[in-house]
Design a protein around this motif. Structure first.
Motif, short mmCIF file in Angstrom:
data_model
loop_
_atom_site.label_atom_id
_atom_site.label_comp_id
_atom_site.label_asym_id
_atom_site.label_seq_id
_atom_site.Cartn_x
_atom_site.Cartn_y
_atom_site.Cartn_z
N THR A 1 -61.80 -9.66 13.13
CA THR A 1 -60.92 -9.85 12.00
C THR A 1 -60.09 -11.15 12.14
O THR A 1 -59.79 -11.56 13.23
CB THR A 1 -59.98 -8.56 12.33
N ILE A 2 -60.01 -11.86 11.06
CA ILE A 2 -59.58 -13.09 11.00
C ILE A 2 -57.98 -12.68 10.31
O ILE A 2 -57.94 -12.53 9.18
CB ILE A 2 -60.31 -14.04 10.09
N PRO A 3 -57.02 -12.81 11.10
CA PRO A 3 -55.80 -12.31 10.53
C PRO A 3 -55.02 -13.40 9.63
O PRO A 3 -54.24 -13.10 8.59
CB PRO A 3 -54.82 -12.43 11.92
N LEU B 1 -57.44 -25.38 5.20
CA LEU B 1 -58.81 -25.28 4.54
C LEU B 1 -59.22 -26.70 3.90
O LEU B 1 -60.43 -26.90 4.10
CB LEU B 1 -58.78 -24.29 3.83
N GLN B 2 -58.51 -27.11 3.21
CA GLN B 2 -58.68 -28.41 2.62
C GLN B 2 -58.87 -29.48 3.52
O GLN B 2 -59.78 -30.49 3.39
CB GLN B 2 -57.54 -28.75 1.48
N GLU B 3 -58.02 -29.56 4.46
CA GLU B 3 -57.99 -30.80 5.87
C GLU B 3 -59.37 -30.59 6.47
O GLU B 3 -60.19 -31.61 6.79
CB GLU B 3 -57.10 -30.73 6.72
N ALA B 4 -59.80 -29.20 6.72
CA ALA B 4 -61.05 -28.78 7.53
C ALA B 4 -62.39 -29.56 6.34
O ALA B 4 -63.30 -29.89 6.99
CB ALA B 4 -61.42 -27.34 7.62
N LEU B 5 -62.31 -29.35 5.19
CA LEU B 5 -63.33 -29.68 4.26
C LEU B 5 -63.48 -31.39 4.42
O LEU B 5 -64.60 -31.81 4.41
CB LEU B 5 -63.01 -29.29 2.89
N THR C 1 -59.28 -23.24 13.16
CA THR C 1 -59.67 -24.17 14.25
C THR C 1 -61.00 -24.88 14.26
O THR C 1 -61.83 -23.93 14.38
CB THR C 1 -59.07 -23.41 15.45
N ILE C 2 -60.95 -26.07 14.57
CA ILE C 2 -62.34 -26.77 14.47
C ILE C 2 -62.53 -27.60 16.06
O ILE C 2 -61.36 -28.25 16.15
CB ILE C 2 -62.51 -27.68 13.23
N ASN D 1 -74.17 -26.96 11.76
CA ASN D 1 -73.11 -26.06 12.11
C ASN D 1 -72.10 -26.48 11.17
O ASN D 1 -71.20 -25.69 10.79
CB ASN D 1 -72.70 -26.30 13.69
N PHE D 2 -71.79 -27.75 11.06
CA PHE D 2 -70.69 -28.10 10.17
C PHE D 2 -70.86 -27.83 8.63
O PHE D 2 -70.25 -27.63 7.95
CB PHE D 2 -70.67 -29.71 10.12
N GLN D 3 -72.34 -27.87 8.13
CA GLN D 3 -72.69 -27.31 6.92
C GLN D 3 -72.27 -25.90 6.54
O GLN D 3 -71.88 -25.44 5.76
CB GLN D 3 -74.12 -27.70 6.61
N ASP D 4 -72.71 -25.01 7.93
CA ASP D 4 -72.32 -23.53 7.89
C ASP D 4 -71.02 -23.28 7.63
O ASP D 4 -70.54 -22.57 6.78
CB ASP D 4 -72.96 -22.93 9.05
N LEU D 5 -70.18 -24.16 8.37
CA LEU D 5 -68.66 -24.19 8.46
C LEU D 5 -68.10 -24.42 6.93
O LEU D 5 -67.27 -23.61 6.58
CB LEU D 5 -68.03 -24.98 9.57
N LYS D 6 -68.78 -25.31 6.22
CA LYS D 6 -68.28 -25.81 4.89
C LYS D 6 -68.63 -24.79 3.95
O LYS D 6 -67.73 -24.31 3.21
CB LYS D 6 -69.02 -27.14 4.79
N SER D 7 -69.71 -24.23 4.17
CA SER D 7 -70.28 -22.99 3.11
C SER D 7 -69.19 -21.78 3.41
O SER D 7 -68.72 -21.12 2.43
CB SER D 7 -71.67 -22.74 3.52
N PHE D 8 -68.97 -21.55 4.66
CA PHE D 8 -68.04 -20.36 4.92
C PHE D 8 -66.55 -20.80 4.42
O PHE D 8 -66.00 -19.86 3.76
CB PHE D 8 -67.77 -20.28 6.45
N ILE D 9 -66.03 -21.86 4.47
CA ILE D 9 -64.66 -22.19 4.13
C ILE D 9 -64.88 -22.18 2.46
O ILE D 9 -63.77 -21.59 1.90
CB ILE D 9 -64.46 -23.61 4.36
#
Length: 164
Positions: A89-91, A110-114, A97-98, A53-61
């Motif tokens: 739709t992502i406004p 986004l950078q903090e999330a990565l 949010t993680i 799940n984290f790798q999917d989220l990372k590739s999405f970001i």
């Protein structure tokens, strides 16, 4: 992935003359050690799901940051479970949010999330390594007990002790 062992079965070892010690060891292996292996395996599977799940989220970001085209909102499809997708739709694509655990969510850039995903992945991989070590120890305990039971059976059958 199953934990079928290549060791002789407890039933074969204990089948000629059943001693109370053999029965206790048999019970310990079947009720405790094999159960411990199953629990370790389930924990590893759970951590692998989290890592995926984290790798999917990372590739999405990363895809989002590379192909933003100056837009602040995007339309996408989100997997809501069991491969059911829902349009959304992502406004605002500047923050995400993680879920960080224990029912808490954190809004990050986004950078903090990565950075969070990288640190969390390192932690989860270390958890997998620890669980693998625990699994190896449990398997070693099973092997030692079965080898000991086999040795006890040899002594019981021959009536004499042999030197180790």
């Amino acid at each position: 992935m199953s934990f079928k062992s290549s060791y002789p079965s407890v039933e074969k070892v204990a089948d000629q003359s059943v001693h109370p010690i053999v029965e206790k060891c048999e019970t310990f292996i079947n009720e405790q050690l094999k159960n411990d292996l199953k629990i370790i395996h389930l924990r590893q599977e759970n951590i692998h799901v989290q890592l995926n799940n984290f790798q999917d989220l990372k590739s999405f970001i990363l895809e989002l940051t590379n192909n933003s085209f100056g837009c602040s909102s995007i339309k996408t499809q989100i997997d809501i479970g069991n491969n059911f997708y829902m349009r959304c739709t992502i406004p605002n694509t500047e923050k995400i949010t993680i879920f960080i655990g224990l029912g808490f969510y954190l809004e990050l850039s986004l950078q903090e999330a990565l950075n969070f995903i990288d640190k969390r992945s390192i932690f989860l991989n270390s958890c997998i390594d620890k669980l693998s070590d625990q699994g190896r120890k449990v398997k070693a305990h099973i092997k030692v007990i079965l080898d000991t039971l086999s040795y006890i059976q040899e002594i019981g059958d021959s009536g004499e002790k042999r030197d180790c």
